[in-house]
Design an enzyme around this catalytic site. Structure first.
Site, PDB file in Angstrom:
ATOM      1  N   ASP A  78       0.826  -1.197   0.000  1.00 18.81           N
ATOM      2  CA  ASP A  78       0.000   0.000   0.000  1.00 18.81           C
ATOM      3  C   ASP A  78       0.867   1.256   0.000  1.00 18.81           C
ATOM      4  O   ASP A  78       2.091   1.200   0.156  1.00 18.81           O
ATOM      5  CB  ASP A  78      -0.927  -0.015   1.213  1.00 18.81           C
ATOM      6  CG  ASP A  78      -2.141   0.889   1.043  1.00 18.81           C
ATOM      7  OD1 ASP A  78      -2.471   1.230  -0.102  1.00 18.81           O
ATOM      8  OD2 ASP A  78      -2.750   1.256   2.057  1.00 18.81           O
ATOM      9  N   THR A  87      -8.711  -9.344   4.001  1.00 17.65           N
ATOM     10  CA  THR A  87      -9.202 -10.713   4.129  1.00 17.65           C
ATOM     11  C   THR A  87     -10.210 -11.036   3.034  1.00 17.65           C
ATOM     12  O   THR A  87     -10.893 -10.164   2.505  1.00 17.65           O
ATOM     13  CB  THR A  87      -9.885 -10.963   5.485  1.00 17.65           C
ATOM     14  OG1 THR A  87     -11.078 -10.165   5.565  1.00 17.65           O
ATOM     15  CG2 THR A  87      -8.970 -10.643   6.643  1.00 17.65           C
TER      16      THR A  87
END
Length: 504
Positions: A78, A87
């Site tokens: 990121d 997830t």
């Protein structure tokens, strides 16, 4: 009703047509990790360099630093050199706990390989992955919660009822943080010391479409990854990253219950806050829960009062809440047996605020565990709370390394509780959730890698690349089976003549 097959979407178990009760909800967590490389107390590589090293096996294998793993989660690098795991789609509380922990294990495996690479190159040192929310430079990174909610709930109504809960929720699920004020920082007008929440000082709005520059408690960017005429994705970015499974369960489980009540039109009190940002920062530093916060009505309330009211409503709700379906031993939704301990722990934490004695929850709630650890060390060694050694303890609490991280040390000693068994976590590392769309993505990726097929994958689409490839859209996140996906997988044996990729 057969929601697992995709014949129906989730479960309106009871309630009216206008206010159905949804006990099955798609949800997920996005966790950004802090990263550093240290040898003998000295930093070796910068975050960008060590992150590139961390992801080098991924880039070498898949030609991308943004992939879906075989358990159907998304792994990527990121902004700000933060490794991040999103997830796979989960539909029950304990399932989400397992995939959250599996994410920790997967990125820690990458860190261990990076340490081996550093040693072989003569650089050495440890690669620390920190499941926390702030760094020494004053930057913040998050643990974002995602909940699929009904499009019928008006956003204004949702925010007015949910924001008071989220602002005061730090009492029960904060990760805790040592804070030292600095000029120009959000904490400049506060004293040095310990606070309940890592994220409280980094929120700037109650609700908006921003994520970083003007960070809100609730983000309104409308990307449901589902049928947008039926659903929206509630994106909560105020929460702390939790090391404790029991704290994570309380964070997610309490939110699930509050969302169910809002969707069903249950009567909830009006605690709409006059200034959410002022309130969240004041509350973070008050361990009595009695700081008075101003309401839009002109009245005041305490965070303890607000949480008590939501807790009482949740207790009543759980008594009458319908059970989700259980198919082939798997829950399609979160059952009472998973939520009852959440509500019980919620009440015990609030009782501790009443008495001022937090020992009844000092193995279950992150900020309480950490505060006890820090105050114990300060007392034994005569340290001020501004001592750099305590700041190191604060960071080491969030080290996800199984042997080195302080939280994991406490867990081995029986000083931190857990919910999951190691087998559940290992299974979540290797397999996608069996009850949601993630099962299709996981099967597809496993087959593609076995047969060497080049693929393109995202949350709602599976594609086999190439002249003879094919593509399937997956708009229903509750559907764990799809005959078109079965056909695609069956075709891979004939198409597998290229290197596998799994770009997100």
């Amino acid at each position: 009703m057969s929601p697992v097959t995709g014949e129906e979407t989730p479960a309106e178990q009871q309630g009216t047509a206008d206010n159905p009760v949804y006990v099955r909800r798609i949800m997920g967590l996005e966790t950004e990790y802090g990263i550093t490389n240290v040898l003998d107390g000295t930093r070796r590589l910068g975050p960008d360099e060590v992150s590139r090293l961390l992801f080098s096996p991924i880039v070498e294998k898949y030609r991308s630093s943004n992939i879906f793993t075989e358990n159907a989660s998304r792994l990527y690098l990121d902004v700000g050199a933060h490794p991040e795991i999103a997830t796979a789609e989960c539909d029950s509380l304990h399932q989400l706990l397992a995939y959250d922990r599996a994410g920790d294990e997967l990125v820690q495996q990458l860190a261990s390989r990076a340490e081996e690479e550093l040693a072989s190159n003569g650089i050495g040192g440890n690669v620390f992955l920190l499941k926390n929310n702030t760094d020494s430079m004053g930057n913040s990174y998050g643990c974002h919660e995602n909940y699929l909610i009904s499009r019928n709930v008006l956003l204004k109504h949702l925010s007015s009822q949910l924001l008071p809960f989220l602002v005061t929720r730090q009492l029960i699920c904060g990760a805790g943080k040592l804070t030292i004020p600095s000029p120009g920082a959000p904490n400049e007008n506060f004293e040095a010391g310990f606070m309940m929440s890592q994220r409280a000082d980094y929120m700037w709005e109650g609700i908006s479409s921003a994520t970083t520059r003007s960070r809100p408690i609730i983000n309104t960017r409308d990307e449901p990854h589902a049928d947008s005429s039926k659903y929206r994705r509630l994106h909560v970015i105020v929460g702390d990253s939790n090391m404790s499974e029991t704290t994570t369960a309380l964070k997610i489980g309490s939110a699930l219950l509050v969302l169910e009540m809002i969707e069903a039109g249950a009567e909830l009190p009006n605690y709409e806050l006059a200034n959410e940002i002022r309130a969240i920062r004041d509350i973070a530093r008050d361990f009595t829960g009695l700081t008075e916060v101003k309401l839009r009505s002109g009245e005041t309330a305490t965070p303890l009062e607000i949480q008590r009211t939501f807790h009482a409503a949740a207790v009543h709700w759980l008594e009458h809440r319908p059970e989700p379906e259980c198919v082939d031993g798997r829950w399609l939704g979160t059952p009472r047996e998973q939520l009852a301990p959440v509500v019980e722990l919620w009440g015990r934490v609030l009782d501790c605020f009443e008495t001022g004695d937090f020992s009844p929850v000092d193995t279950e709630i992150d900020w309480v565990i950490k505060k006890k650890l820090l105050h114990g060390m300060a007392s034994r060694h005569g340290l001020e709370m501004t001592d750099p050694r305590l700041a190191q303890i604060d960071l080491r609490y969030h080290d996800i390394h199984p042997a080195r991280g302080l939280f994991n040390v406490l867990k081995r000693r029986g000083q931190a509780a857990s919910i999951l068994g190691e087998e559940q976590i290992r299974e979540a590392m290797d397999q996608a959730p069996a009850t949601t769309r993630a099962a299709l993505r996981g099967r597809f990726l496993t087959a593609a890698r076995e047969h060497g097929c080049a693929t393109t994958v995202d949350w709602m689409r599976l594609k086999i690349n190439g002249e003879f490839g094919s593509e399937v859209a997956l708009p229903n996140p509750f559907a764990a089976t799809d005959p078109q996906v079965d056909e695609m997988i069956a075709s891979m044996a004939d198409l597998g003549d290229t290197d596998a990729t799994a770009r997100g």
